[in-house]
Design an enzyme around this catalytic site. Structure first.
Site, PDB file in Angstrom:
ATOM      1  N   SER A 134      -0.630   3.153  -5.594  1.00 38.17           N
ATOM      2  CA  SER A 134       0.302   2.389  -4.772  1.00 38.17           C
ATOM      3  C   SER A 134       1.743   2.870  -5.029  1.00 38.17           C
ATOM      4  O   SER A 134       2.085   3.982  -4.676  1.00 38.17           O
ATOM      5  CB  SER A 134       0.115   0.890  -5.022  1.00 38.17           C
ATOM      6  OG  SER A 134       0.701   0.128  -4.008  1.00 38.17           O
ATOM      7  N   HIS A 170      -3.001   2.098   0.769  1.00 39.98           N
ATOM      8  CA  HIS A 170      -3.728   0.905   1.247  1.00 39.98           C
ATOM      9  C   HIS A 170      -3.884   0.937   2.772  1.00 39.98           C
ATOM     10  O   HIS A 170      -3.693  -0.068   3.462  1.00 39.98           O
ATOM     11  CB  HIS A 170      -3.006  -0.366   0.808  1.00 39.98           C
ATOM     12  CG  HIS A 170      -2.700  -0.414  -0.656  1.00 39.98           C
ATOM     13  ND1 HIS A 170      -3.681  -0.265  -1.626  1.00 39.98           N
ATOM     14  CD2 HIS A 170      -1.529  -0.576  -1.330  1.00 39.98           C
ATOM     15  CE1 HIS A 170      -3.115  -0.350  -2.836  1.00 39.98           C
ATOM     16  NE2 HIS A 170      -1.816  -0.526  -2.676  1.00 39.98           N
TER      17      HIS A 170
END
Length: 244
Positions: A134, A170
């Site tokens: 991330s 994501h």
């Protein structure tokens, strides 16, 4: 550190729920260790959780995950002050540097304040495998999409830029990610880039994309680029990797 080429493994994964511990290292992290080339001794990994504020309880779970995996796990903390005297020497003792998720905007600001941008660049050139999830994926690139500023995602474009592309994380699980990433590339706010579904990692050797890997089946990576006034997206089928 035993690897001899600059390597980044930028992911939307890496951790799983452990059997007894809240966290277990997943195949993406095992692959980072493999890429480091370490042989004949216990691998060492330094986790950096600047993006989530150096939460000590989370680090304790990572320490246990490391013991369960046969790795030596340590941490670079910057809150409330660096926990080591010589950051570069400390990081250089590790085979892999793995950067956790959270606020990539805060991470970049704090790293630059402490000179981590230049330190990481020297370590990358020296062959230390850099990776993360991330925020720890976006930071190595030119930029990407982030919730650093609030629930409505925004573009961050002041990444470290070791990898000369943008990065989408994501991609399959957060509804705002894909359209904003595509629009940022279409408008020129971000350069062409690569995106990853949850569980997928992007492997770069030097500044070139080498392959996509995944620890979860039926997940994908994507190459997104601008063609005139339009944005195009190619789905990349990743290679499935196994854990230890």
């Amino acid at each position: 550190m035993t690897n001899n080429v600059p390597t980044v493994i930028a992911t939307s994964g890496g951790f799983f729920q452990g059997r007894r511990n809240p966290i277990a290292y997943g195949p993406l992290i095992y692959h980072a260790i493999e890429r480091s080339g370490v042989r004949g001794r216990r691998p060492s990994i330094c986790h950096i959780s600047t993006a989530s504020g150096d939460q000590r309880y989370f680090q304790a779970s990572l320490d246990q995950a490391g013991r369960d995996s046969g790795f030596t796990t340590s941490h670079l903390n910057l809150f409330p002050m660096p926990n080591v005297d010589d950051i570069e020497s400390f990081l250089g003792e590790h085979d892999v540097i793995w950067v956790g998720g959270g606020s990539v905007a805060n991470l970049l600001a704090i790293w630059k304040l402490h000179g981590l941008d230049e330190i990481m660049h020297r370590l990358w050139l020296g062959g230390t495998v850099l990776g993360g999830v991330s925020a720890g994926s976006i930071c190595w690139h030119i930029g990407g999409t982030t919730d650093s500023f609030g629930p409505d995602l925004r573009v961050v474009d002041n990444g470290l830029g070791f990898i000369p592309y943008s990065n989408g994380v994501h991609y399959n699980s957060e509804a705002q990610r894909r359209p904003l990433f595509q629009e940022a590339i279409r408008s020129g706010a971000l350069p062409e880039g690569y995106a990853s579904d949850d569980g997928v990692g992007l492997v770069y050797v030097g500044t070139l994309f080498e392959e996509a890997i995944t620890e979860v089946v039926d997940r994908y990576a994507y190459h997104v680029w601008r063609d005139g006034e339009e944005v195009k997206e190619d789905q990349i089928v990743p290679r499935v990797i196994n854990g230890a």
